[in-house]
Design a protein around this motif. Structure first.
Motif, mmCIF file in Angstrom:
data_model
loop_
_atom_site.group_PDB
_atom_site.id
_atom_site.type_symbol
_atom_site.label_atom_id
_atom_site.label_comp_id
_atom_site.label_asym_id
_atom_site.label_seq_id
_atom_site.Cartn_x
_atom_site.Cartn_y
_atom_site.Cartn_z
ATOM 1 N N TYR A 115 -3.259 -12.442 -1.353
ATOM 2 C CA TYR A 115 -3.583 -13.297 -0.216
ATOM 3 C C TYR A 115 -3.326 -14.759 -0.567
ATOM 4 C CZ TYR A 115 -7.903 -13.831 -2.949
ATOM 5 O OH TYR A 115 -8.807 -14.050 -3.963
ATOM 6 N N HIS A 117 1.724 -18.805 10.640
ATOM 7 C CA HIS A 117 2.248 -17.906 11.681
ATOM 8 C C HIS A 117 3.773 -17.959 11.718
ATOM 9 C CE1 HIS A 117 3.632 -17.288 15.911
ATOM 10 N NE2 HIS A 117 2.917 -16.187 15.762
ATOM 11 N N LYS A 136 3.703 -11.551 5.531
ATOM 12 C CA LYS A 136 2.704 -10.516 5.814
ATOM 13 C C LYS A 136 1.494 -10.606 4.879
ATOM 14 C CE LYS A 136 5.311 -8.913 9.023
ATOM 15 N NZ LYS A 136 4.951 -9.241 10.431
ATOM 16 N N THR A 137 1.613 -11.399 3.813
ATOM 17 C CA THR A 137 0.487 -11.591 2.906
ATOM 18 C C THR A 137 -0.654 -12.261 3.668
ATOM 19 O OG1 THR A 137 1.989 -11.858 1.027
ATOM 20 C CG2 THR A 137 -0.272 -12.665 0.749
ATOM 21 N N PRO A 138 -1.856 -11.696 3.646
ATOM 22 C CA PRO A 138 -2.979 -12.243 4.411
ATOM 23 C C PRO A 138 -3.362 -13.657 3.974
ATOM 24 C CG PRO A 138 -3.443 -10.000 3.714
ATOM 25 C CD PRO A 138 -2.216 -10.435 2.973
ATOM 26 N N LEU A 144 -3.228 -13.490 14.961
ATOM 27 C CA LEU A 144 -3.383 -13.381 13.512
ATOM 28 C C LEU A 144 -4.677 -12.692 13.086
ATOM 29 C CD1 LEU A 144 -2.147 -16.966 12.497
ATOM 30 C CD2 LEU A 144 -0.863 -14.824 12.312
ATOM 31 N N ASP A 199 -5.500 -9.773 12.421
ATOM 32 C CA ASP A 199 -5.393 -8.743 11.378
ATOM 33 C C ASP A 199 -4.960 -9.305 10.033
ATOM 34 O OD1 ASP A 199 -2.890 -9.403 12.404
ATOM 35 O OD2 ASP A 199 -2.028 -7.447 11.908
ATOM 36 N N ARG A 200 -4.542 -10.597 10.003
ATOM 37 C CA ARG A 200 -4.031 -11.174 8.752
ATOM 38 C C ARG A 200 -4.820 -12.376 8.247
ATOM 39 N NH1 ARG A 200 1.782 -12.835 9.351
ATOM 40 N NH2 ARG A 200 1.564 -12.575 11.598
#
Length: 357
Positions: free
Chosen positions: A195, A216, A221-223, A247, A249-250
């Motif tokens: 992350y 964004h 895709k890394t949180p 966003l 989910d991330r």
């Protein structure tokens, strides 16, 4: 080391803020080097961990009554009470931090005013800047000042008109061993292994909007983990933007943590997006933990930290596409951190400069 000295630090309280933590680190570091150190607070508000052997005395000169009738006369009375305590202690050096409205009335001591922020470069409002310059001159003109970065010194000298010889630059000292020890503590399960991390109070200056928009647009895709706290309306605004950008989910908000180091240590990279800083502590702490950093080139501090191989991840303040690109590049190939990246901020490099005051 020079011969031991007697240091008196004065600060409003130990509630929140990087300056409070820096003062505790500095005072304790000087004590451990054999100096006599005493810290005076002006009210009883404590959020930070205070080293058990550090001598901290609350003078209680800030209270409901003094706040209700705040004026120059009250400030002078508060300063008079502080002076009586200083006279008992007889310090070689007095360092005032975040309470200069009161301590500016102190005379007769080897006193330094410790400036941690660059208030002059944080606003485009000419009236606001003019007012800030007036305040700076009222508090510091003809006095000795410690600036925590060269950027702050430049602002104080070139914009506020302080004498160059009156302003010393001393970086904040960091206890590398303590930071690394605290980083070993367990953290609760974030439900993902990799992350990015952002740490900052929920306030406009930290520019969570810039962070979220660039993250964004990076498409990674890394949180992203966000630590911090602030006014409810600011937190609501951040949550609304996360939802608007899709966003949920991330991006994970995990609130305030007294010990952020385990989160920093495990992060792929730490990001800073502020409009204005003094010397951003969190960037240096990340480097001590060998966590690479990405930062906007805000006034002031980041360009004094991100040097050498770190410079490629220092992006122009208002270039959001460059920030997005830096996030993508760091995601693809995280930078390796070495001792040269943080040597200037170690206690061994910094504390002797306080002993020379």
């Amino acid at each position: 080391m020079t011969s031991s000295k007697r240091f008196a630090f004065i600060i409003s309280d130990f509630y929140g803020g990087g300056a409070q933590k820096v003062l505790l680190n500095t005072a304790e570091g000087l004590r451990l080097r054999g100096n006599d150190v005493k810290v005076f607070t002006l009210r009883e508000r404590v959020e930070h961990h205070i080293p058990p052997d550090l001598n901290v005395v609350n003078l209680g000169v800030i209270n409901k009554l003094t706040k209700a009738f705040s004026n120059v006369f009250i400030e002078k009375l508060q300063a008079l009470f502080i002076k009586k305590e200083l006279d008992k202690y007889c310090p070689d050096v007095v360092i005032s931090c975040s309470c200069d409205k009161i301590t500016r009335h102190l005379t007769g001591y080897n006193i330094y005013f410790w400036v941690h922020s660059n208030s002059l470069d944080s606003s485009l409002d000419k009236k606001k800047v003019k007012k800030e310059i007036s305040k700076i001159r009222k508090h510091y003109l003809g006095r000795k000042v410690i600036a925590v970065s060269s950027g702050i010194k430049d602002a104080l000298v070139l914009r506020a008109g302080l004498e160059e010889n009156d302003v010393s630059v001393i970086y904040n000292p960091f206890n590398q061993s303590l930071i690394r020890e605290k980083a070993k503590e367990s953290l609760y399960d974030l439900s993902f292994e990799e992350y990015f991390i952002f740490i900052g109070t929920f306030e406009r200056r930290k520019r969570h909007d810039r962070l979220l928009s660039a993250y964004h647009n990076s498409g990674v895709k890394t949180p992203l983990v966000i630590l911090g706290k602030g006014k409810p309306e600011e937190e609501k605004s951040i949550k609304n933007l996360i939802k608007k950008l899709g966003l949920d989910d991330r991006v994970k908000l995990i609130g305030y943590h007294e010990n952020p180091y385990p989160f920093i240590k495990k992060a792929k990279s730490l990001i800073l997006t502020s409009d204005q800083e003094g010397l951003p502590t969190v960037l240096i702490e990340a480097l001590f933990l060998h966590t690479p950093v990405i930062s906007v080139d805000c006034p002031s501090g980041p360009r004094e930290i991100l040097k050498g191989n770190l410079k490629k991840f220092l992006v122009p303040l208002n270039d959001e596409s460059a920030l997005s690109e830096a996030i993508r590049e760091m995601d693809d190939s995280p930078l390796e951190i070495n001792v040269d990246n943080y040597r200037d901020f170690s206690e061994d490099a910094v504390l002797p400069k306080f002993e020379e005051l």
